[in-house]
Design a protein around this motif. Structure first.
Motif, PDB file in Angstrom:
ATOM      1  N   THR A   1      10.777 -10.147  -2.838  1.00 54.07           N
ATOM      2  CA  THR A   1      11.537  -9.885  -3.971  1.00 54.07           C
ATOM      3  C   THR A   1      10.648  -9.449  -5.079  1.00 54.07           C
ATOM      4  O   THR A   1      10.822  -8.675  -5.893  1.00 54.07           O
ATOM      5  N   HIS A   2       9.576 -10.218  -5.295  1.00 52.82           N
ATOM      6  CA  HIS A   2       8.649  -9.975  -6.239  1.00 52.82           C
ATOM      7  C   HIS A   2       7.852  -8.558  -6.195  1.00 52.82           C
ATOM      8  O   HIS A   2       7.849  -7.651  -7.238  1.00 52.82           O
ATOM      9  N   MET A   3       7.869  -8.258  -5.018  1.00 53.00           N
ATOM     10  CA  MET A   3       7.234  -7.041  -4.679  1.00 53.00           C
ATOM     11  C   MET A   3       8.120  -5.834  -5.224  1.00 53.00           C
ATOM     12  O   MET A   3       7.764  -4.859  -5.881  1.00 53.00           O
ATOM     13  N   ILE A   4       9.514  -5.974  -4.773  1.00 49.69           N
ATOM     14  CA  ILE A   4      10.371  -4.907  -5.191  1.00 49.69           C
ATOM     15  C   ILE A   4      10.692  -5.134  -6.979  1.00 49.69           C
ATOM     16  O   ILE A   4      10.367  -3.805  -7.306  1.00 49.69           O
ATOM     17  N   GLU A   5      10.714  -6.113  -7.518  1.00 51.68           N
ATOM     18  CA  GLU A   5      10.768  -6.183  -8.911  1.00 51.68           C
ATOM     19  C   GLU A   5       9.658  -5.566  -9.531  1.00 51.68           C
ATOM     20  O   GLU A   5       9.726  -4.658 -10.575  1.00 51.68           O
ATOM     21  N   SER A   6       8.417  -5.910  -9.209  1.00 50.16           N
ATOM     22  CA  SER A   6       7.020  -5.349  -9.821  1.00 50.16           C
ATOM     23  C   SER A   6       6.916  -3.999  -9.544  1.00 50.16           C
ATOM     24  O   SER A   6       6.359  -3.368 -10.465  1.00 50.16           O
ATOM     25  N   SER A   7       7.277  -3.467  -8.434  1.00 50.14           N
ATOM     26  CA  SER A   7       7.121  -1.911  -8.278  1.00 50.14           C
ATOM     27  C   SER A   7       8.044  -1.117  -8.907  1.00 50.14           C
ATOM     28  O   SER A   7       7.786  -0.088  -8.997  1.00 50.14           O
ATOM     29  N   LEU A   8       9.163  -1.673  -9.244  1.00 49.09           N
ATOM     30  CA  LEU A   8      10.271  -0.722  -9.995  1.00 49.09           C
ATOM     31  C   LEU A   8       9.997  -1.127 -11.421  1.00 49.09           C
ATOM     32  O   LEU A   8      10.505  -0.178 -12.312  1.00 49.09           O
TER      33      LEU A   8
ATOM     34  N   ALA B   1       0.944  -1.194   0.174  1.00 47.95           N
ATOM     35  CA  ALA B   1       0.032   0.068   0.013  1.00 47.95           C
ATOM     36  C   ALA B   1       0.859   1.222   0.100  1.00 47.95           C
ATOM     37  O   ALA B   1       0.370   2.225  -0.814  1.00 47.95           O
ATOM     38  N   ALA B   2       1.843   1.256   0.693  1.00 48.17           N
ATOM     39  CA  ALA B   2       2.648   2.293   0.622  1.00 48.17           C
ATOM     40  C   ALA B   2       3.365   2.778  -0.549  1.00 48.17           C
ATOM     41  O   ALA B   2       3.576   3.857  -0.957  1.00 48.17           O
ATOM     42  N   ILE B   3       3.824   1.584  -1.039  1.00 46.88           N
ATOM     43  CA  ILE B   3       4.644   1.688  -2.411  1.00 46.88           C
ATOM     44  C   ILE B   3       3.395   2.206  -3.731  1.00 46.88           C
ATOM     45  O   ILE B   3       3.869   3.023  -4.262  1.00 46.88           O
ATOM     46  N   GLU B   4       2.402   1.555  -3.403  1.00 49.05           N
ATOM     47  CA  GLU B   4       1.386   2.034  -4.496  1.00 49.05           C
ATOM     48  C   GLU B   4       1.150   3.789  -4.193  1.00 49.05           C
ATOM     49  O   GLU B   4       0.724   4.101  -5.120  1.00 49.05           O
ATOM     50  N   ASP B   5       1.213   4.138  -2.972  1.00 49.81           N
ATOM     51  CA  ASP B   5       0.703   5.519  -2.872  1.00 49.81           C
ATOM     52  C   ASP B   5       1.905   6.492  -3.017  1.00 49.81           C
ATOM     53  O   ASP B   5       2.104   7.733  -2.922  1.00 49.81           O
ATOM     54  N   ALA B   6       3.145   5.873  -3.286  1.00 42.73           N
ATOM     55  CA  ALA B   6       4.477   6.524  -3.383  1.00 42.73           C
ATOM     56  C   ALA B   6       4.442   7.233  -4.906  1.00 42.73           C
ATOM     57  O   ALA B   6       3.884   6.630  -5.709  1.00 42.73           O
ATOM     58  N   PRO B   7       5.367   8.318  -4.928  1.00 41.11           N
ATOM     59  CA  PRO B   7       5.776   8.788  -6.284  1.00 41.11           C
ATOM     60  C   PRO B   7       6.031   7.599  -7.236  1.00 41.11           C
ATOM     61  O   PRO B   7       6.886   7.057  -6.541  1.00 41.11           O
ATOM     62  N   PRO B   8       5.724   7.738  -8.426  1.00 38.96           N
ATOM     63  CA  PRO B   8       6.262   6.592  -9.405  1.00 38.96           C
ATOM     64  C   PRO B   8       7.735   6.893  -9.844  1.00 38.96           C
ATOM     65  O   PRO B   8       7.926   7.109 -11.013  1.00 38.96           O
TER      66      PRO B   8
END
Length: 193
Positions: free
Chosen positions: A131-138, A74-81
């Motif tokens: 790991t998947h979260m990091i990869e998919s968010s970047l 949720a925090a990553i989703e709300d973060a600047p892209p």
């Protein structure tokens, strides 16, 4: 309550008891008898819910991981892209959420290791999830990412894990802001070409 509701209630009481006891005095020091006494259930009822302490520890650990993944996601989703925005948001929320309750920090970073091989599969699943979260968010950012993003994500998770083990075990705990700043520094330097 129906029979299924009674089992679900006992299961939840055991998870709650284990959350506290597995954090302190720890997984190996906690007996089934003590878990049952704390949860106010019989030993027989324990085995209607779980095959043993290891299965209960797995349930507690996986709940901690799922709650943390949800909070960080949720925090990553709300973060600047941006790479910077997502890195800072993800690390900050991870450290904040995990250290919000020292029991969660102990279970996720200390007791899961002390439990040994019985939880290695759950631990690997958790690492894969982060790991998947990091990869998919970047991925999908306009910024150039390293070709070895998967291995880099694994290494960064390891660094953050060790920082939190230090926080859990230290008599003089490092400030949470310092943990975040250190992890962000490692992430930033790792992503520089």
């Amino acid at each position: 309550m129906t029979a299924a509701e009674r089992v679900a209630d006992r299961r939840e009481r055991l998870i709650t008891a284990a959350y506290g006891l597995f954090a302190n005095p720890g997984f190996h020091a906690t007996t089934i008898e003590r878990l049952c006494s704390t949860a106010h259930i019989s030993n027989r009822a324990f085995y209607e819910c779980f095959a043993g302490r290891e299965e209960l520890m797995r349930a507690v650990y996986e709940r901690c991981v799922d709650d943390t993944l949800n909070a960080v996601g949720a925090a990553i989703e709300d973060a600047p892209p941006t790479l910077e925005g997502r890195i800072v948001a993800g690390i900050t929320e991870y450290v904040r959420f995990v250290t919000l309750d020292v029991r969660r920090a102990r279970i996720m970073h200390l007791e899961v290791r002390r439990a040994g091989d019985v939880l290695s599969g759950s631990r690997q699943k958790a690492v894969a999830g982060f790991t998947h979260m990091i990869e998919s968010s970047l991925k999908g950012l306009q910024e150039e990412l390293p070709a070895e993003l998967h291995l880099l994500a694994l290494a960064l998770i390891g660094a953050l894990t060790e920082l939190l083990i230090e926080w859990v075990l230290s008599d003089d705990r490092p400030e949470k802001d310092l943990l975040v700043a250190t992890a962000v520094h490692v992430f930033r330097r790792s992503f520089q070409n």
